[in-house]
Design a protein around this motif. Structure first.
Motif, PDB file in Angstrom:
ATOM      1  N   HIS A 150       0.824  -1.206   0.000  1.00 14.84           N
ATOM      2  CA  HIS A 150       0.000   0.000   0.000  1.00 14.84           C
ATOM      3  C   HIS A 150       0.859   1.257   0.000  1.00 14.84           C
ATOM      4  O   HIS A 150       0.573   2.221  -0.718  1.00 14.84           O
ATOM      5  CB  HIS A 150      -0.924  -0.003   1.218  1.00 14.84           C
ATOM      6  CG  HIS A 150      -1.886  -1.154   1.247  1.00 14.84           C
ATOM      7  ND1 HIS A 150      -2.613  -1.488   2.370  1.00 14.84           N
ATOM      8  CD2 HIS A 150      -2.248  -2.051   0.288  1.00 14.84           C
ATOM      9  CE1 HIS A 150      -3.374  -2.535   2.095  1.00 14.84           C
ATOM     10  NE2 HIS A 150      -3.167  -2.892   0.848  1.00 14.84           N
ATOM     11  N   HIS A 151       1.907   1.249   0.817  1.00 18.65           N
ATOM     12  CA  HIS A 151       2.732   2.451   0.919  1.00 18.65           C
ATOM     13  C   HIS A 151       3.633   2.645  -0.299  1.00 18.65           C
ATOM     14  O   HIS A 151       3.746   3.770  -0.805  1.00 18.65           O
ATOM     15  CB  HIS A 151       3.557   2.405   2.201  1.00 18.65           C
ATOM     16  CG  HIS A 151       2.724   2.495   3.441  1.00 18.65           C
ATOM     17  ND1 HIS A 151       1.870   3.537   3.687  1.00 18.65           N
ATOM     18  CD2 HIS A 151       2.595   1.650   4.504  1.00 18.65           C
ATOM     19  CE1 HIS A 151       1.251   3.347   4.843  1.00 18.65           C
ATOM     20  NE2 HIS A 151       1.672   2.208   5.354  1.00 18.65           N
ATOM     21  N   VAL A 152       4.268   1.583  -0.784  1.00 15.23           N
ATOM     22  CA  VAL A 152       5.162   1.790  -1.933  1.00 15.23           C
ATOM     23  C   VAL A 152       4.359   2.101  -3.195  1.00 15.23           C
ATOM     24  O   VAL A 152       4.864   2.787  -4.096  1.00 15.23           O
ATOM     25  CB  VAL A 152       6.121   0.598  -2.164  1.00 15.23           C
ATOM     26  CG1 VAL A 152       7.043   0.409  -0.970  1.00 15.23           C
ATOM     27  CG2 VAL A 152       5.386  -0.687  -2.516  1.00 15.23           C
ATOM     28  N   PHE A 153       3.114   1.630  -3.276  1.00 14.67           N
ATOM     29  CA  PHE A 153       2.261   2.019  -4.400  1.00 14.67           C
ATOM     30  C   PHE A 153       2.045   3.531  -4.393  1.00 14.67           C
ATOM     31  O   PHE A 153       2.139   4.196  -5.433  1.00 14.67           O
ATOM     32  CB  PHE A 153       0.917   1.288  -4.324  1.00 14.67           C
ATOM     33  CG  PHE A 153      -0.116   1.826  -5.272  1.00 14.67           C
ATOM     34  CD1 PHE A 153      -0.050   1.546  -6.625  1.00 14.67           C
ATOM     35  CD2 PHE A 153      -1.148   2.642  -4.809  1.00 14.67           C
ATOM     36  CE1 PHE A 153      -1.003   2.059  -7.512  1.00 14.67           C
ATOM     37  CE2 PHE A 153      -2.102   3.153  -5.675  1.00 14.67           C
ATOM     38  CZ  PHE A 153      -2.024   2.867  -7.029  1.00 14.67           C
ATOM     39  N   VAL A 154       1.754   4.091  -3.219  1.00 17.57           N
ATOM     40  CA  VAL A 154       1.537   5.534  -3.119  1.00 17.57           C
ATOM     41  C   VAL A 154       2.818   6.298  -3.458  1.00 17.57           C
ATOM     42  O   VAL A 154       2.790   7.286  -4.208  1.00 17.57           O
ATOM     43  CB  VAL A 154       1.014   5.910  -1.714  1.00 17.57           C
ATOM     44  CG1 VAL A 154       1.050   7.426  -1.499  1.00 17.57           C
ATOM     45  CG2 VAL A 154      -0.398   5.385  -1.524  1.00 17.57           C
ATOM     46  N   PHE A 155       3.939   5.837  -2.921  1.00 23.11           N
ATOM     47  CA  PHE A 155       5.205   6.504  -3.258  1.00 23.11           C
ATOM     48  C   PHE A 155       5.468   6.427  -4.765  1.00 23.11           C
ATOM     49  O   PHE A 155       5.977   7.387  -5.362  1.00 23.11           O
ATOM     50  CB  PHE A 155       6.360   5.891  -2.473  1.00 23.11           C
ATOM     51  CG  PHE A 155       6.543   6.478  -1.099  1.00 23.11           C
ATOM     52  CD1 PHE A 155       7.205   7.681  -0.926  1.00 23.11           C
ATOM     53  CD2 PHE A 155       6.046   5.832   0.016  1.00 23.11           C
ATOM     54  CE1 PHE A 155       7.374   8.237   0.344  1.00 23.11           C
ATOM     55  CE2 PHE A 155       6.201   6.369   1.287  1.00 23.11           C
ATOM     56  CZ  PHE A 155       6.858   7.575   1.456  1.00 23.11           C
ATOM     57  N   ALA A 156       5.147   5.304  -5.386  1.00 24.24           N
ATOM     58  CA  ALA A 156       5.343   5.175  -6.835  1.00 24.24           C
ATOM     59  C   ALA A 156       4.468   6.184  -7.587  1.00 24.24           C
ATOM     60  O   ALA A 156       4.921   6.824  -8.546  1.00 24.24           O
ATOM     61  CB  ALA A 156       5.027   3.755  -7.291  1.00 24.24           C
TER      62      ALA A 156
END
Length: 439
Positions: free
Chosen positions: A210-216
């Motif tokens: 969830h978090h790395v998707f947002v950072f991406a």
């Protein structure tokens, strides 16, 4: 560790491949469902509350209400998130599963590809009030684009930044950070007062995704190409993953011990006043169950790179939520449909989403005054303006497993004092991509 990871991932990929061959596709009228057992339903609910017992206390009175109205007894099982996907995959291959079940909305396209779930075509949606009842952002995470939804939205959630007002005041901070740079700078002032800065679940595969998707999104990068192929090693994705892990490895705002967290320990730390900030989905009910007063914390949008939350690089949450699905081979098809109608009706939407501090994905229920609190205002605004759906591709659940585990490995490196470099991040992501099904 990496050999174990490969074996576990292989098992998930194999399960999905078996499911795809064991369950044929088709419309809702030729999928094998019947009404041979019209008086009972089995329902697998996901663990939404602070414990399984909390969920039973929330759900059972509503199921009793349904039985009183319809004469249909619902047999409830609350399934922990750590077991839910594998339980569902086993059910799709064996044909022995519940009639109705909760699924994480990010799994919709993957489970849709197995052919095991009832498709919610226009005729089926009409039985529960029609497609127009649901908020568009929630419908965006119900299956692959161009196909009938594999499930209908039940609870909507978004990530927010929860911050401890007293810790902020003690550190001389008048407001929560709006950007990641501000969060890191604030962290130094918080640490000077002897408190931890930001909680995380470094060993929780789904939280990592969830978090790395947002950072991406904030780096203008995607984990899949336009035609659905994995693309985990682009410069943007590597930078995104590195920035998230660097919150521990470089910036030191996530405690090293959080690399081992996987069971909501970061929420407990925040509730106990150990940590100043928490990134979480609709956390209010969870915090209240652990004794934290709503007056003790504030809620703000998740930080962005610069500016304010919005679309494109200003995305600050995935579209989080729970969907409700029906197995096509149910032996109470009419009852299952009636149960979905009941659970997505305005009355139940208000009751259940209030209990879980989530947002109703049904528009008429969402507009109710009960969901106009300051906390809900942040979540609703995020869902409406600055949240994006995870990739609705058939390989999404494998993506969660392999990339989420890669991030877990990188957090373990950071906790052990090993360097986390662009090269090491890219190597982990390349290994993850190799474990995806061949196209």
């Amino acid at each position: 560790m990496r050999t174990i990871r490969a074996a576990a991932t292989g098992a998930v990929v194999m399960s999905l491949a078996l499911a795809a061959t064991a369950c044929g596709g088709g419309s809702s009228t030729d999928g094998g469902g019947s009404d041979d057992s019209p008086k009972t339903l089995t329902y697998w609910a996901s663990n939404q509350g602070a414990s399984i017992e909390v969920d039973k206390k929330v759900l059972q009175p509503e199921l009793d209400k349904f039985e009183k109205r319809t004469g249909i007894k619902v047999k409830l099982e609350v399934v922990p998130w750590s077991d839910l996907l594998n339980r569902i995959l086993t059910a799709t291959t064996s044909g022995q599963g519940p009639d109705v079940l909760n699924i994480g909305n990010t799994w919709s396209a993957s489970l849709q590809a197995t052919g095991a779930l009832l498709p919610w075509n226009d005729a089926n949606l009409a039985k529960i009030g029609g497609k127009s009842r649901f908020v568009a952002s929630a419908l965006g995470s119900t299956g692959a684009q161009g196909q009938d939804p594999a499930a209908v939205p039940l609870y909507s959630m978004a990530y927010a930044l929860y911050y401890n007002k007293q810790i902020f005041a003690d550190a001389g901070l008048a407001q929560p950070p709006a950007t990641w740079a501000e969060l890191v700078a604030d962290g130094k002032k918080i640490q000077a007062k002897g408190k931890q800065v930001l909680g995380a679940e470094g060993a929780n595969v789904a939280e990592n995704i969830h978090h790395v998707f947002v950072f991406a999104e904030q780096h203008g990068a995607d984990f899949f190409t336009a035609d659905g192929k994995p693309d985990f090693t682009s410069d943007g994705v590597v930078s995104a993953v590195k920035q998230y892990v660097d919150l521990m490895a470089k910036d030191k705002v996530i405690p090293q011990g959080n690399a081992e967290y996987a069971q909501n320990q970061s929420v407990s730390d925040f509730a106990k006043g150990k940590t100043a900030m928490l990134l979480w989905q609709s956390a209010s009910a969870n915090l209240a169950s652990q004794g934290m007063s709503a007056d003790a914390y504030g809620i703000a949008p998740v930080p962005v790179q610069s500016g304010s939350p919005g679309v494109g690089a200003q995305v600050n949450s995935m579209v989080a939520g729970i969907n409700l699905a029906v197995f096509k081979n149910t032996d109470n098809l009419d009852g299952a449909t009636e149960f979905v109608k009941f659970m997505t009706g305005d009355e139940e939407q208000k009751i259940l989403n209030t209990a879980y501090s989530t947002i109703p994905p049904v528009a008429s229920a969402q507009s109710d005054a009960a969901f106009n609190s300051p906390a809900n205002a942040v979540l609703k605004d995020t869902l409406a303006k600055s949240a994006a759906a995870l990739p609705q591709v058939a390989d999404e659940s494998q993506f969660e497993t392999v990339v989420g585990t890669a991030v877990k490995e990188l957090f373990a490196d950071a906790a052990a004092g090993r360097a986390v470099t662009a090269e090491s991040v890219k190597a982990e992501l390349a290994e993850a991509q190799q474990q995806m099904p061949a196209k």
